[in-house]
Design an enzyme around this catalytic site. Structure first.
Site, PDB file in Angstrom:
ATOM      1  N   ILE A 160      -8.072   8.385   9.112  1.00  0.00           N
ATOM      2  CA  ILE A 160      -9.353   9.098   8.990  1.00  0.00           C
ATOM      3  C   ILE A 160     -10.413   8.407   9.842  1.00  0.00           C
ATOM      4  CG2 ILE A 160     -11.119   9.930   7.417  1.00  0.00           C
ATOM      5  CD1 ILE A 160      -8.326  11.183   7.075  1.00  0.00           C
TER       6      ILE A 160
ATOM      7  N   TYR B  74       0.845  -1.207   0.000  1.00  0.00           N
ATOM      8  CA  TYR B  74       0.000   0.000   0.000  1.00  0.00           C
ATOM      9  C   TYR B  74       0.877   1.253   0.000  1.00  0.00           C
ATOM     10  CZ  TYR B  74      -3.445   3.412   1.697  1.00  0.00           C
ATOM     11  OH  TYR B  74      -4.259   4.505   1.848  1.00  0.00           O
TER      12      TYR B  74
END
Length: 459
Positions: free
Chosen positions: A311, A281
């Protein structure tokens, strides 16, 4: 097809033909040799031989068309060219080019040149190509496409942009079937970012001007399926970059705290430093940053990127990320009063409430290009540990029980990430400022999830 696309396509055709028809010097020497041979035979070759040669005529036409195209690009706006005019022009050029290159023309021995039919590859970008983004002077509102739109960020951003630009100007897309409330909230379309043709058709048919590329496999999920993560995060990005460059889109691709590695400075982490991530990632996000900036400097693509911290959102369930414990704790606290954390209690990571994240994305996309000193920025709001978050939640829910069962894979990922982001460049360049600190975050999340839970119980 717009006038801008027509002119750009014709300009590319001329450049291709100009390269194919670099036979001018050969024809000069051919004319000279032919004239000398004619003199020996007591004949004379007309001076109009070279002047009227089809290849020379075509070359002059290419140069003339290129000059007109460049003049159009320099003008404040494009003059539309009807497709009925453009297509015969291209077909005629193709026919004349083959005649000029394959026929002797002067009765001399033919020159052997490899020729193929003229075509316009959607992925072909010439080294001296330039692109432009549609500005607000050309259209009232941008037409936005969001890939990977069924994630927490895609749905939230679509809601915000629809309020700003109108419901029909924002299209969500994904490969999954949308829930009923999302399907009926505004335009939704199936889009697989690995299907280049399908994605290109969507951009063209819907006259897209902004593309927000959220499709990606997150950190922990990516480590469990590296091949799929490579396809989605890297091959999918290449498709998006090529289409955005071809059609002059403004492209936003999010990056992450995962783009840094254990050799990066961790507290704080600046915008520019060593980046050696240890996950597929993170590697794919560094690749996205560098490819986007390369396309910007090489081709003028309006590429924009923000490195998101963790987030936190109440609208969706955790989705396989390393920072998802900071979402799960609120759901478990309200539903069961117990929470098991998979990171060590002192693992510090940068975090942000989703409303701040979405607002930062919109502000970055709307920022004038001349205010951006770079194309990839850090943004941050707060930084905390699982223990600090649990203590803040327990101020509201004193009976919450917190235990720790460390996931070694996720812990290793978290230990390689920044502890705190330096986002001073974003604050100075385009005025970024967050609204939610830790106490406001906890209160907002508990109010949202608590009210949902009470409604569910009542139903």
């Amino acid at each position: 097809m717009s006038g801008a696309d027509a002119i750009l396509q014709e300009d590319r055709a001329c450049r291709q033909l100009h390269q194919l028809l670099k036979t001018k010097q050969r024809q000069n020497s051919l004319f000279s040799v032919t004239n000398q041979g004619a003199k020996k035979q007591g004949t004379r070759v007309s001076s109009s031989f070279y002047k009227d040669h089809p290849a020379n005529y075509l070359e002059r036409a290419c140069v003339s068309q290129t000059k007109r195209s460049r003049a159009s690009e320099a003008a404040p706006s494009f003059i539309p060219i009807p497709v009925t005019v453009k297509m015969p022009f291209i077909r005629a050029f193709s026919k004349v080019a083959k005649q000029a290159l394959l026929s002797p023309g002067c009765g001399c021995q033919p020159i052997t040149v490899a020729v193929r039919t003229i075509s316009f590859s959607p992925r072909q970008v010439t080294s001296d190509a330039s692109f432009h983004s549609v500005s607000f002077s050309e259209t009232d509102h941008p037409k936005v496409l969001i890939t990977g739109g069924l994630g927490q960020l895609g749905v939230g951003l679509a809601t915000m942009l629809r309020k700003r630009f109108g419901n029909n100007n924002v299209i969500l897309s994904d490969i999954r079937k949308p829930p009923s409330h999302i399907f009926h909230s505004g335009p939704f379309i199936y889009s697989d970012i690995l299907d280049y043709k399908n994605l290109r058709e969507i951009v063209v048919n819907n006259r897209i001007t902004w593309l927000v590329h959220y499709s990606a496999l997150l950190s922990a999920v990516g480590e469990s399926n590296v091949a799929l993560a490579r396809d989605v995060n890297i091959t999918g990005l290449h498709n998006v970059l090529d289409i955005a460059a071809e059609h002059g889109l403004r492209l936003f691709v999010p990056s992450t705290i995962g783009a840094f590695g254990p050799t990066s400075p961790r507290n704080p982490t600046p915008d520019l430093c060593v980046q050696r991530p240890r996950t597929i990632y993170g590697v794919s996000k560094v690749h996205a940053e560098l490819m986007g900036e390369y396309y910007h400097h090489r081709y003028g693509l309006d590429f924009r990127c923000l490195r998101y911290p963790g987030i936190i959102s109440a609208d969706s369930q955790p989705g396989g990320g390393t920072t998802d414990y900071a979402v799960a704790i609120f759901h478990d606290a309200v539903k069961t009063g117990k929470f098991e954390c998979n990171l060590k209690p002192d693992t510090r990571l940068p975090m942000m409430y989703i409303d701040d994240c979405l607002r930062a994305t919109v502000e970055m996309m709307e920022a004038p290009a001349d205010t951006l000193s770079m194309r990839t920025y850090n943004i941050n709001a707060m930084s905390f540990t699982p223990e600090e978050l649990a203590q803040e939640v327990q101020k509201q829910l004193p009976d919450l029980e917190v235990t720790y069962d460390i996931d070694q894979v996720r812990q290793a990922i978290a230990d390689s990430w920044p502890m705190n982001f330096d986002d001073s460049n974003a604050r100075n360049d385009w005025g970024w400022k967050h609204d939610h600190d830790l106490p406001e975050l906890v209160q907002t999340m508990l109010n949202y999830i608590g009210s949902d839970s009470r409604i569910a119980k009542a139903n």
